[in-house]
Design a protein around this motif. Sequence first.
Motif, mmCIF file in Angstrom:
data_model
loop_
_atom_site.group_PDB
_atom_site.id
_atom_site.type_symbol
_atom_site.label_atom_id
_atom_site.label_comp_id
_atom_site.label_asym_id
_atom_site.label_seq_id
_atom_site.Cartn_x
_atom_site.Cartn_y
_atom_site.Cartn_z
ATOM 1 N N UNK A 1 55.936 24.478 -35.103
ATOM 2 C CA UNK A 1 56.624 23.510 -33.936
ATOM 3 C C UNK A 1 57.916 23.868 -33.708
ATOM 4 N N UNK A 2 58.277 23.653 -32.241
ATOM 5 C CA UNK A 2 59.584 24.047 -32.183
ATOM 6 C C UNK A 2 60.636 23.131 -32.518
ATOM 7 N N UNK A 3 61.631 23.596 -32.961
ATOM 8 C CA UNK A 3 62.798 22.649 -33.856
ATOM 9 C C UNK A 3 63.904 23.280 -33.627
ATOM 10 N N UNK B 1 59.436 26.609 -36.082
ATOM 11 C CA UNK B 1 59.080 26.370 -37.506
ATOM 12 C C UNK B 1 57.851 26.321 -38.126
ATOM 13 N N UNK B 2 57.434 26.735 -39.260
ATOM 14 C CA UNK B 2 56.352 27.224 -39.756
ATOM 15 C C UNK B 2 56.113 25.613 -40.490
ATOM 16 N N UNK B 3 55.201 25.087 -40.286
ATOM 17 C CA UNK B 3 54.962 23.875 -40.599
ATOM 18 C C UNK B 3 54.726 23.586 -42.132
ATOM 19 N N UNK B 4 53.936 24.592 -42.657
ATOM 20 C CA UNK B 4 53.831 24.796 -44.138
ATOM 21 C C UNK B 4 54.868 25.079 -45.030
ATOM 22 N N UNK C 1 65.049 32.648 -38.829
ATOM 23 C CA UNK C 1 64.176 33.430 -39.403
ATOM 24 C C UNK C 1 63.615 33.124 -40.968
ATOM 25 N N UNK C 2 64.706 32.542 -41.420
ATOM 26 C CA UNK C 2 64.386 32.091 -42.937
ATOM 27 C C UNK C 2 63.123 30.834 -42.954
ATOM 28 N N UNK C 3 62.966 30.363 -42.049
ATOM 29 C CA UNK C 3 61.878 29.167 -41.903
ATOM 30 C C UNK C 3 61.116 29.078 -40.743
ATOM 31 N N UNK C 4 61.147 30.161 -40.159
ATOM 32 C CA UNK C 4 60.372 30.252 -38.759
ATOM 33 C C UNK C 4 60.459 31.398 -38.087
ATOM 34 N N UNK C 5 60.489 31.255 -36.850
ATOM 35 C CA UNK C 5 60.848 32.305 -36.084
ATOM 36 C C UNK C 5 61.812 31.976 -34.914
ATOM 37 N N UNK C 6 62.904 32.625 -34.827
ATOM 38 C CA UNK C 6 63.865 32.466 -33.848
ATOM 39 C C UNK C 6 63.675 32.555 -32.404
#
Length: 158
Positions: A87-89, A138-141, A111-116
Motif C-alpha cells: 500500500x502506498x504510504x 509499504x509491504x503490508x506483512x 526501502x527498509x519497510x517497502x519500496x521507495x
Amino acid sequence: MANTLVGKFFSLRPMVEMVRKWVKDKWKLKGSVSVSAMPGALFLFRFIAEEDVALVLSGCWSYDRNILSLCRWKVGFDPTTDLQKTAPLWVRLSGLSLEYWDECIFKWIGNSFGYFVGVDDIIRSKSRLVYARFCVQAIMSMNLPNFITLKSRLGSWT
C-alpha cells in the motif's frame, strides 16, 4: 488487457465522474486512459501507452486525502489479496536535520519497510523545511518501525 491497472481508494469511494476528472488533472499522461467503476469500490484504469502505466505506478496518489492503491490487472485478479500486499504510504519525518535531507537517505529509509517511490516537488526543492516527506509502497506483512536512527559524523537523529 495489457496496460490495465486496478485501483482502490482506502477511505471512500468517489464517484467515477470525479475520478475521471481527477485523473485528467493529476496524471500528466501522453496517451489516454479510460476509467470504469467496478464492484467492491474498485476502479479499472485502461491505458493506451505502457509508459503512462509506468508513470502512474511510480507515484503515490491520493484523492481528497484518500490514498489510491494500484496494481496491474492480471488474469484471475483477486482484490482481496492482490491489492493488499502493498500500500502506498507517505512517511513524514519531523525535526530532521538538513544534512539528512537527501533523496538517497529517504530511499534507504523507505526501502527498509517497502519500496521507495519518491518525494514530491516541495520536498525536492526544499521550499518547506518543517518536515521531510516521501512515499513508499509499504509491504503490508511487515511491521512498520516505530523509530529509526540516522548516524553521521555530525551526530545522530532518532
